[in-house]
Scaffold this motif. Structure first.
Motif, PDB file in Angstrom:
ATOM      1  N   LEU A  91      45.733  42.188  32.581  1.00  0.00           N
ATOM      2  CA  LEU A  91      46.154  41.353  33.819  1.00  0.00           C
ATOM      3  C   LEU A  91      45.286  41.775  34.998  1.00  0.00           C
ATOM      4  N   LEU A  92      44.299  43.066  35.154  1.00  0.00           N
ATOM      5  CA  LEU A  92      43.411  42.983  36.146  1.00  0.00           C
ATOM      6  C   LEU A  92      42.053  42.415  35.604  1.00  0.00           C
ATOM      7  N   LEU A  93      41.803  42.016  34.491  1.00  0.00           N
ATOM      8  CA  LEU A  93      40.703  41.244  34.087  1.00  0.00           C
ATOM      9  C   LEU A  93      40.928  39.807  34.285  1.00  0.00           C
ATOM     10  N   SER A  94      42.242  39.287  34.229  1.00  0.00           N
ATOM     11  CA  SER A  94      42.509  37.910  34.452  1.00  0.00           C
ATOM     12  C   SER A  94      42.348  37.552  35.858  1.00  0.00           C
ATOM     13  N   LEU A  95      42.975  38.561  36.623  1.00  0.00           N
ATOM     14  CA  LEU A  95      42.993  38.445  38.103  1.00  0.00           C
ATOM     15  C   LEU A  95      41.478  38.572  38.635  1.00  0.00           C
ATOM     16  N   THR A  96      40.632  39.332  38.014  1.00  0.00           N
ATOM     17  CA  THR A  96      39.324  39.331  38.595  1.00  0.00           C
ATOM     18  C   THR A  96      38.586  37.835  38.181  1.00  0.00           C
ATOM     19  N   GLY A  97      38.813  37.418  36.918  1.00  0.00           N
ATOM     20  CA  GLY A  97      38.533  35.997  36.742  1.00  0.00           C
ATOM     21  C   GLY A  97      38.824  35.024  37.537  1.00  0.00           C
ATOM     22  N   LEU A 130      37.430  28.361  33.894  1.00  0.00           N
ATOM     23  CA  LEU A 130      37.728  29.808  33.959  1.00  0.00           C
ATOM     24  C   LEU A 130      39.000  30.148  34.316  1.00  0.00           C
ATOM     25  N   ALA A 131      39.720  29.294  35.591  1.00  0.00           N
ATOM     26  CA  ALA A 131      40.742  29.658  36.043  1.00  0.00           C
ATOM     27  C   ALA A 131      41.789  29.228  34.936  1.00  0.00           C
ATOM     28  N   GLY A 132      41.640  28.559  34.173  1.00  0.00           N
ATOM     29  CA  GLY A 132      42.735  28.390  33.125  1.00  0.00           C
ATOM     30  C   GLY A 132      42.765  29.309  32.086  1.00  0.00           C
ATOM     31  N   ALA A 133      41.552  29.627  31.663  1.00  0.00           N
ATOM     32  CA  ALA A 133      41.603  30.856  30.720  1.00  0.00           C
ATOM     33  C   ALA A 133      42.166  31.852  31.086  1.00  0.00           C
ATOM     34  N   MET A 134      42.130  32.408  32.446  1.00  0.00           N
ATOM     35  CA  MET A 134      42.505  33.550  33.141  1.00  0.00           C
ATOM     36  C   MET A 134      43.998  33.257  33.359  1.00  0.00           C
TER      37      MET A 134
END
Length: 450
Positions: A91-97, A130-134
Motif C-alpha cells: 500500500l505504501l509503494l502504491s501510494l508513492t507511485g 503508472l497511476a493505473g498500475a498503482m
C-alpha cells in the motif's frame, strides 16, 4: 460479534496487536478514501487535458482507458506481492507511485519538451499508466480488509471500502472544480513560484499529488501490518481464465456478461460526457466538475441509502431490470437533451445544461440500481466457498469493460457523430434485459425471495 468483543484488543484473532478492529478498519477506510479522492480529482481534467495537447476524442478516450488497462494488469502483481511481502509495504509503494504519477501529470507540458516529445501527451499516457498500475492496490486493500474481519463480517467490511470509493468519486470532482475555478487559479498565480505551471489542468493534478502525499505520510505512521489469516488475494489462475470459466458457468455466466455490458456502456457514457459538454456547451474543468459532482451525489444517495429498502421490497432481480430499462432511454437521450429549447434556463445555467441535469437524474438512479443489483446477484448465486472469487470476477469484468468501453466510444464519437456513443451505450442495455429475461427468475437467488 458483539460490540464489546469488537473493541477488545485482546480478542482472539485480533488483526493488529494493541489496536481494536474498529480502529484498524477506520484507518484503512481513511487511507482508501484519500487514495480515491486523488483519483476522483482528475476525472474532469483528463479529457480536456488531452485535447489541450492536440488529441482528438478517440486519443483522449485511449488516455482514459489506459488507467483501467494497467490497473487490470497490476492488481494481481500487487496482490501476490502483498501476500509475499505484506499488505502495508505494498500500500505504501502504491501510494508513492501515485504521488509520482499525478506530479508527472501536472508537469506534462514542461516534461514533454525535455524528453523530446512532440508535446506533453506522451507524458500524460506514461503518468496515466503508472497511476493505473498503482491503482491495482484495490486487490491489496480488499485482502487487508479480509485479514482484519471475520468471515461473517467480511461483506460488511468490503461494503465499507465500497463507501470509500463512492465518496472519493463524489468529492474528487468537487475539489477539481474548486481548484480550477478562475478565482483559485488567480490565487495560485499570486502565491506560487513562477516555475510552477498554473492552469485548470495542472492545479487539480498537483492537488491530487499533494493529497496522495499526505495520505502516504498518514499510512506510514498509522496504518499497521495486519495478522494475515491466509493468502487472500489471488490464485494461480489468470483473471482472464477466471472470467472465461465464469461466463461458461450455468449459475452466474449470464449475470457476469450482463455486468460486463453494463460497465462497458456506462464507462462509454462517462468517457464521452466531458467531450460532449465541452464541444456543445463550451464547458471547461470547473463546470464539468459541478455536473459530475451532481451525478456522483445522486449515485451515492441511491447506493448508500435507498438501495437497501428497495432491495428488501423488490429484490435484486427486479431492481436490475428496472435500472437497465431506465438506462436504455436516458443514455440515448443525453446528447439530444442539450438542444431541448423547451427547458427553461435556471439563472445563469443555460437551458441545455438544465436539460442535461434533468436527464442525468434518472440515469444516475438507474445506474446505481443496476450496478449494485447485478453485483449482488453474482455474489448470491456463486457457491458459498467462492464469494471472494465472485467479488474478483465483477472487479475483473469492470476493469476490462472500462478499458474497451472508452476506446470504442471515442472511436464512435470521431468516426460517426457526437451522439453515437451515447445511443449505442443505451442500446447495450437491451441485451442485458434479454439476458436477465432468458434466465428463469426462479433460478436466480435474490434476497427478496429469502
Amino acid at each position: 460479534m458483539n460490540e464489546e468483543a469488537d473493541d477488545d484488543p485482546s480478542e482472539d484473532g485480533v488483526p493488529v496487536p494493541g489496536m481494536t478492529r474498529r480502529r484498524v478498519v477506520g484507518t484503512l477506510f481513511l487511507v482508501i478514501f484519500l487514495d480515491l479522492l486523488g483519483f476522483g480529482i482528475l476525472i474532469p481534467v483528463i479529457p480536456l487535458y488531452a485535447k489541450f495537447f492536440g488529441a482528438n476524442e478517440f486519443v483522449g478516450s485511449l488516455l482514459i482507458a489506459t488507467y483501467s488497462l494497467f490497473q487490470f494488469a497490476g492488481a494481481p502483481i500487487l496482490g501476490r506481492l502483498s501476500d509475499e511481502r505484506g499488505r502495508r509495504p505494498v500500500l505504501l509503494l502504491s501510494l508513492t507511485g501515485s504521488v509520482l504519477a499525478w506530479t508527472l501529470f501536472g508537469l506534462a507540458g514542461e516534461l514533454g519538451s525535455v524528453i523530446g516529445a512532440a508535446n506533453g501527451l506522451v507524458v500524460l499516457f506514461f503518468a496515466r499508466a503508472l497511476a493505473g498500475a498503482m491503482g491495482g492496490n484495490i486487490a491489496t486493500a480488499n485482502a487487508y480488509m479480509a485479514d482484519i474481519t471475520s468471515p461473517e463480517d467480511r461483506a460488511k467490511g468490503l461494503g465499507i471500502l465500497g463507501a470509500a470509493f463512492g465518496l472519493g468519486f463524489v468529492f474528487g470532482p468537487a475539489i477539481a472544480g474548486l481548484v480550477s475555478s478562475p478565482a483559485a487559479l488567480s490565487l495560485f498565480e499570486s502565491v506560487l513560484p513562477a516555475a510552477v505551471p498554473v492552469s485548470e489542468f495542472t492545479m487539480p493534478s498537483f492537488t491530487a499529488a499533494a493529497l496522495t502525499a499526505g495520505n502516504l505520510v498518514l499510512a506510514f505512521f498509522v496504518l499497521p501490518e495486519p495478522n494475515r489469516r491466509e493468502r487472500t488475494t489471488v490464485g494461480n489462475e489468470s483473471r482472464l481464465r477466471q472470467l472465461y470459466d465464469a461466463v461458461r458457468s450455468p449459475d452466474i455466466g449470464s449475470l457476469v456478461v450482463a455486468f460486463f455490458l453494463a460497465s462497458f456502456a456506462f464507462s462509454a457514457f462517462e468517457s464521452q460526457f466531458i467531450f460532449l459538454t465541452s464541444d456543445r456547451l463550451g464547458y471547461g474543468t470547473a463546470e464539468n466538475a459541478v455536473l459530475l459532482t451532481y451525478i456522483g451525489v445522486l449515485i451515492a444517495i441511491v447506493q448508500g441509502g435507498l438501495i437497501g429498502p428497495l432491495t428488501d421490497r423488490f429484490g435484486e432481480y427486479r431492481l436490475a431490470l428496472v435500472g437497465a430499462g431506465i438506462q436504455v432511454v436516458t443514455l440515448a437521450l443525453v446528447p439530444f437533451s442539450l438542444s431541448w429549447s423547451f427547458v427553461p434556463a435556471l439563472g445563469p445555467v443555460e437551458s441545455g445544461a438544465v436539460a442535461l441535469a434533468l436527464v442525468s437524474t434518472p440515469l444516475a438512479f438507474g445506474n446505481a440500481l443496476t450496478n449494485v443489483s447485478l453485483n449482488a446477484l453474482v455474489s448470491l448465486n456463486a457457491d458459498a466457498d467462492e464469494q471472494g472469487g465472485a467479488f474478483g470476477l465483477t472487479q475483473s469484468a469492470s476493469s476490462l469493460a472500462r478499458t474497451f468501453g472508452p476506446a470504442a466510444a471515442g472511436l464512435l464519437y470521431v468516426a460517426i457523430a457526437y451522439w453515437s456513443p451515447f445511443v449505442v451505450a443505451g442500446l447495450l442495455f437491451v441485451p442485458i434485459l434479454v439476458l436477465l429475461g432468458l434466465v428463469a427468475r426462479g433460478s436466480i437467488e435474490s434476497t427478496a425471495d429469502a
